[in-house]
Design a protein around this motif. Structure first.
Motif, PDB file in Angstrom:
ATOM      1  N   LEU A 143       0.615  33.056 -23.890  1.00 35.47           N
ATOM      2  CA  LEU A 143      -0.633  33.292 -23.166  1.00 35.47           C
ATOM      3  C   LEU A 143      -1.343  31.953 -22.977  1.00 35.47           C
ATOM      4  CD1 LEU A 143      -1.832  36.478 -25.112  1.00 35.47           C
ATOM      5  CD2 LEU A 143      -0.287  36.322 -23.139  1.00 35.47           C
ATOM      6  N   GLN A 144      -1.512  31.554 -21.735  1.00 40.03           N
ATOM      7  CA  GLN A 144      -2.019  30.223 -21.416  1.00 40.03           C
ATOM      8  C   GLN A 144      -3.522  30.228 -21.167  1.00 40.03           C
ATOM      9  OE1 GLN A 144      -0.235  27.489 -21.486  1.00 40.03           O
ATOM     10  NE2 GLN A 144       1.900  28.209 -21.387  1.00 40.03           N
ATOM     11  N   GLY A 145      -4.217  29.293 -21.804  1.00 38.09           N
ATOM     12  CA  GLY A 145      -5.627  29.091 -21.552  1.00 38.09           C
ATOM     13  C   GLY A 145      -5.902  27.659 -21.171  1.00 38.09           C
ATOM     14  N   ARG A 146      -7.174  27.327 -21.044  1.00 41.35           N
ATOM     15  CA  ARG A 146      -7.558  25.960 -20.695  1.00 41.35           C
ATOM     16  C   ARG A 146      -7.483  25.041 -21.912  1.00 41.35           C
ATOM     17  NH1 ARG A 146     -13.701  24.143 -19.850  1.00 41.35           N
ATOM     18  NH2 ARG A 146     -13.384  21.884 -19.754  1.00 41.35           N
ATOM     19  N   ASP A 165      -3.064  23.699 -29.434  1.00 45.02           N
ATOM     20  CA  ASP A 165      -3.952  22.908 -28.592  1.00 45.02           C
ATOM     21  C   ASP A 165      -3.199  22.457 -27.341  1.00 45.02           C
ATOM     22  OD1 ASP A 165      -5.161  20.219 -27.653  1.00 45.02           O
ATOM     23  OD2 ASP A 165      -6.692  20.981 -29.020  1.00 45.02           O
ATOM     24  N   GLN A 166      -3.770  22.712 -26.175  1.00 39.97           N
ATOM     25  CA  GLN A 166      -3.087  22.399 -24.926  1.00 39.97           C
ATOM     26  C   GLN A 166      -2.886  20.898 -24.722  1.00 39.97           C
ATOM     27  OE1 GLN A 166      -1.400  24.471 -23.308  1.00 39.97           O
ATOM     28  NE2 GLN A 166      -2.541  25.947 -22.086  1.00 39.97           N
ATOM     29  N   LYS A 216     -12.058  26.492 -28.529  1.00 47.88           N
ATOM     30  CA  LYS A 216     -10.718  27.019 -28.765  1.00 47.88           C
ATOM     31  C   LYS A 216     -10.753  28.391 -29.430  1.00 47.88           C
ATOM     32  CE  LYS A 216      -9.232  23.156 -30.812  1.00 47.88           C
ATOM     33  NZ  LYS A 216      -8.304  22.153 -31.406  1.00 47.88           N
ATOM     34  N   SER A 217     -11.667  28.590 -30.369  1.00 49.79           N
ATOM     35  CA  SER A 217     -11.735  29.884 -31.038  1.00 49.79           C
ATOM     36  C   SER A 217     -12.175  30.983 -30.081  1.00 49.79           C
ATOM     37  CB  SER A 217     -12.684  29.812 -32.240  1.00 49.79           C
ATOM     38  OG  SER A 217     -13.978  29.433 -31.846  1.00 49.79           O
ATOM     39  N   PRO A 234     -14.685  44.323 -17.798  1.00 48.97           N
ATOM     40  CA  PRO A 234     -14.872  43.460 -16.623  1.00 48.97           C
ATOM     41  C   PRO A 234     -16.105  42.565 -16.703  1.00 48.97           C
ATOM     42  CG  PRO A 234     -14.132  45.622 -15.928  1.00 48.97           C
ATOM     43  CD  PRO A 234     -14.416  45.722 -17.397  1.00 48.97           C
ATOM     44  N   SER A 235     -17.239  43.107 -17.117  1.00 50.00           N
ATOM     45  CA  SER A 235     -18.438  42.275 -17.191  1.00 50.00           C
ATOM     46  C   SER A 235     -18.345  41.280 -18.345  1.00 50.00           C
ATOM     47  CB  SER A 235     -19.688  43.145 -17.347  1.00 50.00           C
ATOM     48  OG  SER A 235     -19.636  43.902 -18.546  1.00 50.00           O
ATOM     49  N   LEU A 236     -17.736  41.685 -19.451  1.00 49.77           N
ATOM     50  CA  LEU A 236     -17.544  40.760 -20.568  1.00 49.77           C
ATOM     51  C   LEU A 236     -16.591  39.636 -20.182  1.00 49.77           C
ATOM     52  CD1 LEU A 236     -17.225  43.230 -23.584  1.00 49.77           C
ATOM     53  CD2 LEU A 236     -19.204  41.859 -22.946  1.00 49.77           C
ATOM     54  N   GLU A 237     -15.537  39.975 -19.439  1.00 47.78           N
ATOM     55  CA  GLU A 237     -14.589  38.949 -19.001  1.00 47.78           C
ATOM     56  C   GLU A 237     -15.267  37.939 -18.088  1.00 47.78           C
ATOM     57  OE1 GLU A 237     -10.098  38.451 -17.232  1.00 47.78           O
ATOM     58  OE2 GLU A 237     -11.206  40.271 -16.713  1.00 47.78           O
ATOM     59  N   THR A 238     -16.139  38.393 -17.210  1.00 54.56           N
ATOM     60  CA  THR A 238     -16.865  37.485 -16.329  1.00 54.56           C
ATOM     61  C   THR A 238     -17.671  36.479 -17.142  1.00 54.56           C
ATOM     62  OG1 THR A 238     -17.016  39.130 -14.558  1.00 54.56           O
ATOM     63  CG2 THR A 238     -18.633  37.357 -14.539  1.00 54.56           C
ATOM     64  N   ALA A 239     -18.313  36.954 -18.204  1.00 53.97           N
ATOM     65  CA  ALA A 239     -19.099  36.054 -19.057  1.00 53.97           C
ATOM     66  C   ALA A 239     -18.194  35.074 -19.806  1.00 53.97           C
ATOM     67  CB  ALA A 239     -19.933  36.868 -20.047  1.00 53.97           C
ATOM     68  N   PHE A 240     -17.066  35.553 -20.306  1.00 54.37           N
ATOM     69  CA  PHE A 240     -16.113  34.665 -20.972  1.00 54.37           C
ATOM     70  C   PHE A 240     -15.663  33.555 -20.017  1.00 54.37           C
ATOM     71  CE2 PHE A 240     -15.099  37.901 -24.327  1.00 54.37           C
ATOM     72  CZ  PHE A 240     -15.098  37.054 -25.423  1.00 54.37           C
ATOM     73  N   LYS A 241     -15.284  33.930 -18.803  1.00 49.39           N
ATOM     74  CA  LYS A 241     -14.806  32.943 -17.832  1.00 49.39           C
ATOM     75  C   LYS A 241     -15.888  31.908 -17.529  1.00 49.39           C
ATOM     76  CE  LYS A 241     -11.350  35.726 -15.369  1.00 49.39           C
ATOM     77  NZ  LYS A 241     -11.017  36.387 -14.077  1.00 49.39           N
ATOM     78  N   ALA A 242     -17.125  32.372 -17.375  1.00 49.08           N
ATOM     79  CA  ALA A 242     -18.219  31.456 -17.079  1.00 49.08           C
ATOM     80  C   ALA A 242     -18.471  30.515 -18.254  1.00 49.08           C
ATOM     81  CB  ALA A 242     -19.485  32.247 -16.746  1.00 49.08           C
ATOM     82  N   TRP A 243     -18.354  31.035 -19.472  1.00 47.21           N
ATOM     83  CA  TRP A 243     -18.594  30.195 -20.650  1.00 47.21           C
ATOM     84  C   TRP A 243     -17.503  29.143 -20.800  1.00 47.21           C
ATOM     85  CZ3 TRP A 243     -16.461  28.698 -25.287  1.00 47.21           C
ATOM     86  CH2 TRP A 243     -17.334  28.111 -26.207  1.00 47.21           C
ATOM     87  N   LEU A 244     -16.251  29.513 -20.530  1.00 45.52           N
ATOM     88  CA  LEU A 244     -15.123  28.612 -20.702  1.00 45.52           C
ATOM     89  C   LEU A 244     -14.969  27.610 -19.557  1.00 45.52           C
ATOM     90  CD1 LEU A 244     -12.600  31.276 -22.003  1.00 45.52           C
ATOM     91  CD2 LEU A 244     -13.395  29.301 -23.327  1.00 45.52           C
ATOM     92  N   ALA A 245     -15.715  27.794 -18.473  1.00 42.50           N
ATOM     93  CA  ALA A 245     -15.574  26.949 -17.288  1.00 42.50           C
ATOM     94  C   ALA A 245     -15.960  25.499 -17.576  1.00 42.50           C
ATOM     95  CB  ALA A 245     -16.438  27.497 -16.153  1.00 42.50           C
ATOM     96  N   VAL A 246     -15.355  24.585 -16.819  1.00 39.09           N
ATOM     97  CA  VAL A 246     -15.604  23.153 -17.003  1.00 39.09           C
ATOM     98  C   VAL A 246     -17.085  22.831 -16.881  1.00 39.09           C
ATOM     99  CG1 VAL A 246     -15.169  20.864 -16.032  1.00 39.09           C
ATOM    100  CG2 VAL A 246     -13.300  22.527 -16.183  1.00 39.09           C
ATOM    101  N   ASP A 247     -17.778  23.460 -15.914  1.00 40.00           N
ATOM    102  CA  ASP A 247     -19.175  23.111 -15.673  1.00 40.00           C
ATOM    103  C   ASP A 247     -20.142  23.708 -16.699  1.00 40.00           C
ATOM    104  OD1 ASP A 247     -19.147  25.753 -14.894  1.00 40.00           O
ATOM    105  OD2 ASP A 247     -19.631  25.387 -12.794  1.00 40.00           O
ATOM    106  N   ASN A 248     -19.637  24.412 -17.697  1.00 36.11           N
ATOM    107  CA  ASN A 248     -20.521  24.913 -18.753  1.00 36.11           C
ATOM    108  C   ASN A 248     -20.548  23.982 -19.963  1.00 36.11           C
ATOM    109  OD1 ASN A 248     -22.340  26.920 -19.829  1.00 36.11           O
ATOM    110  ND2 ASN A 248     -20.700  27.545 -21.220  1.00 36.11           N
TER     111      ASN A 248
END
Length: 223
Positions: free
Chosen positions: A18-21, A85-86, A123-124, A193-207
């Protein structure tokens, strides 16, 4: 409540990575991962409180630790992933999908064993996000998180990740000769779905600015 009209049994987890950033989750392999996990979990700078609320450990002998990992690798429930770690390829810990009940669409994230290098870092959060995402992609209706009710760190983590507290099972288990009251948390497929949106926004480069978060995960769930 989930619409069950077209629901079918969930699928079992498999050995895909499972690949992440920040990290990737590889199926735990004792032969390949023992060195890195030993360093992360028992080496210099290891978290002295890591094993306090886990059913086993700490380990003073490398051989016993490797035997433990061999058992984890062979298990199908729990199904274990190693955190890698990627950027560096360094191993940071492991966690699992467990209490896997495909016929009911129910699964749990458990055995969360994160080294000091991973705690309070993106990472966690990403590791939990990747397993939550995989859980619902497999067709599960309910994702659980359970912990010792005295484990303040795990309780706080569950709430931060967006799990809903459901109650406490008193005198639920005996672990290392001590009573364990177990706190239960969950996320439902309708909530994901709404929780995933928040996760994606938190993990984004601009956050992130110089490695520090700009918006908290809890705040992003309110937007």
């Amino acid at each position: 409540m989930s619409n069950l009209e077209h629901w079918q049994s969930a699928k079992l987890p498999d050995s895909r990575t499972l690949q992440g950033r920040f990290i990737r989750l590889e199926k735990l392999d004792a032969a390949r991962h023992a060195d890195g996990l030993w360093q992360a979990l028992e080496g210099p700078g290891a978290d002295p409180k890591l094993w306090d609320y886990l059913a086993i450990g700490p380990f003073t002998e490398r051989g016993a630790f490797e035997d433990y990992l061999t058992g984890l690798q062979a298990s199908t429930d729990p199904w274990f992933y190693t955190v890698v770690d990627q950027k560096t390829g360094v191993l940071d810990g492991f966690l699992s999908l467990m209490s896997i009940v495909p016929s009911q669409g129910r699964v749990e994230i458990g055995h969360v064993t994160f080294g000091a290098s991973m705690q309070r870092t993106p990472k966690s959060t990403e590791a939990v996000y990747l397993l939550a995402k995989e859980s619902f992609a497999l067709g599960n209706r309910r994702l659980e998180w359970k912990c010792n009710a005295d484990n303040a760190r795990s309780m706080r983590a569950a709430e931060r990740f967006g799990f809903s507290f459901e109650g406490t099972f008193r005198q639920h288990m005996v672990v290392k000769g001590k009573n364990r009251n177990t706190a239960w948390f969950s996320i439902l497929d309708s909530e994901w779905p709404s929780l995933e949106t928040a996760f994606k926004a938190w993990l984004a480069v601009d956050n992130f600015n110089d490695g520090q978060q700009i918006n908290t995960l809890e705040h992003l769930r309110t937007l």
